[in-house]
Design a protein around this motif. Structure first.
Motif, short mmCIF file in Angstrom:
data_model
loop_
_atom_site.label_atom_id
_atom_site.label_comp_id
_atom_site.label_asym_id
_atom_site.label_seq_id
_atom_site.Cartn_x
_atom_site.Cartn_y
_atom_site.Cartn_z
N UNK A 292 0.83 -1.21 0.00
CA UNK A 292 0.00 0.00 0.00
C UNK A 292 0.87 1.26 0.00
N UNK A 293 1.95 1.22 0.78
CA UNK A 293 2.86 2.36 0.82
C UNK A 293 3.57 2.54 -0.52
N UNK A 294 3.91 1.41 -1.16
CA UNK A 294 4.55 1.46 -2.48
C UNK A 294 3.62 2.11 -3.49
N UNK A 295 2.33 1.77 -3.44
CA UNK A 295 1.35 2.37 -4.35
C UNK A 295 1.29 3.89 -4.16
N UNK B 190 3.63 5.82 -3.23
CA UNK B 190 4.85 6.45 -3.72
C UNK B 190 4.88 6.58 -5.24
N UNK B 191 4.16 5.71 -5.95
CA UNK B 191 4.22 5.72 -7.42
C UNK B 191 3.00 6.35 -8.07
N UNK B 192 2.08 6.86 -7.26
CA UNK B 192 0.92 7.54 -7.85
C UNK B 192 0.73 8.90 -7.20
N UNK B 193 -0.23 9.66 -7.69
CA UNK B 193 -0.44 11.01 -7.18
C UNK B 193 0.36 12.02 -7.97
N UNK C 227 14.22 6.49 -6.30
CA UNK C 227 13.72 7.29 -5.18
C UNK C 227 12.67 6.53 -4.38
N UNK C 228 11.85 5.74 -5.09
CA UNK C 228 10.85 4.91 -4.41
C UNK C 228 11.54 3.91 -3.49
N UNK D 181 4.38 -5.42 -11.60
CA UNK D 181 3.30 -6.36 -11.24
C UNK D 181 2.02 -5.61 -10.84
N UNK D 182 2.19 -4.39 -10.32
CA UNK D 182 1.03 -3.58 -9.95
C UNK D 182 0.36 -2.94 -11.17
N UNK D 183 0.98 -3.08 -12.35
CA UNK D 183 0.39 -2.56 -13.59
C UNK D 183 0.92 -1.22 -14.04
N UNK D 184 1.92 -0.67 -13.35
CA UNK D 184 2.46 0.64 -13.72
C UNK D 184 3.54 0.48 -14.79
N UNK D 185 3.56 1.43 -15.74
CA UNK D 185 4.57 1.47 -16.79
C UNK D 185 5.36 2.76 -16.67
#
Length: 339
Positions: free
Chosen positions: A69-72, A74-77, A85-86, A109-113
């Motif tokens: 959840x914390x990783x998500x 960091x990579x969105x918003x 940096x993440x 794996x979370x679907x981010x490119x």
């Protein structure tokens, strides 16, 4: 080093021979499998009733639960940090630090490119309000109403650069083959401009030019290309002309020329290229130009004229009739970009 897995079909053979009364030693010799493999296959079938491999638990995940959840976050918003940096931020909260490679794998794996940001024109609050007001004003127009509008625009094409990203499928060893390269040069090899319009009657006569567009050149376009196109339309008194707020469209001499020609100009919302259906046509033209190599400005002019004249009328009608849908999308996006 792990044991080499045995094929499920071989296990089935072992069990069949065992049920037929063969000894394990004879089964091992006949099938060329070790005694241990034979024993394990028979035992697995007795305990589980099948010949397939059992599911393995695998290596425990380094990041799970609240850390995911914390990783998500960091990579969105608005921030959207890079993988390095993440990783730095994430390792502060982890008891066992992870590598950048692991973080990249989890992000994938979370679907981010990891891609380049799309460029989009900036809209202020006033621009959004005007776009919404314009959409509400013309939301009652039908497809028949929009077919009477000539949507016009200018675009620039380059000899050695395409508007769209050119992507191909290739092997790594093929990367230097001529068909896998996109030729570039200082200054993009020269540019060619084009003015054109579309309506429910198809395309207008195009103006292809090599100089920069200005008020005098645009007056010439209105007097010749646009006037010639309108003369081909039977019901001229119902034609509506659309143009954006480019500087040469709003100059004094252009406004005077429009009054002299008695053009019925459509009211337009500023900074609204996504509402203009002809914008889609430029992308289509660019794809057609990319089909064959172009090495000179003269060749580019010839190809542009050829591809413009080959535009299907049904395509123009389809683009023009998309206006009601575009207006609804703009209203749903509260005046923001929707394409």
């Amino acid at each position: 080093m792990g044991r080499k897995p045995i094929d499920p079909f071989a296990r089935a053979q072992i069990v069949a021979l065992h049920n037929a009364g063969f000894k394990q030693v004879d089964i091992s010799t006949h099938l060329g499998k070790s005694r241990c493999c034979v024993q394990n296959a028979i035992r697995k079938f007795k305990n589980h009733g099948h010949y397939n491999d059992m599911k393995r638990s695998g290596r425990p995940k380094k990041i799970s639960g609240s850390d995911i959840c914390y990783l998500k976050r960091l990579v969105r918003g608005d921030v959207r940090l890079s993988a390095s940096k993440v990783t730095s931020e994430l390792n502060i909260s982890l008891s066992n630090p992870v590598s950048v490679v692991s973080v990249r794998r989890y992000i994938k794996d979370l679907g981010y490119e990891y891609v380049v940001k799309l460029k989009q024109q900036w809209l202020s609050a006033k621009h959004r309000q005007r776009r919404i007001a314009w959409c509400k004003q013309y939301s009652s127009w039908t497809c028949d109403d929009w077919r009477k509008v000539i949507f016009s625009d200018e675009s620039t094409f380059y000899v050695l650069k395409r508007k769209n990203l050119c992507k191909i499928r290739r092997l790594d060893k093929e990367k230097l083959l001529p068909e896998c390269l996109e030729q570039t040069n200082t200054g993009d090899g020269g540019k060619v401009g084009i003015w054109g319009g579309i309506s429910g009657n198809g395309i207008t006569v195009a103006k292809i030019y090599t100089e920069n567009m200005n008020s005098n050149l645009y007056c010439d376009v209105l007097q010749h290309e646009l006037k010639q196109s309108i003369q081909k339309i039977r019901k001229k008194n119902k034609i509506i002309f659309q143009q954006d707020f480019a500087p040469w469209h709003t100059s004094k001499i252009v406004k005077q020329r429009i009054r002299q020609m008695k053009l019925n100009v459509l009211d337009w919302a500023s900074k609204s290229p996504d509402l203009n259906p002809i914008e889609m046509l430029w992308s289509i033209l660019d794809k057609k130009l990319a089909a064959k190599p172009i090495y000179s400005r003269t060749a580019l002019k010839e190809r542009l004229e050829e591809e413009w004249n080959n535009i299907d009328q049904d395509l123009c009608i389809k683009l023009v009739e998309s206006m009601p849908e575009r207006i609804q999308k703009c209203l749903a996006a509260k005046g923001g970009h929707f394409l």
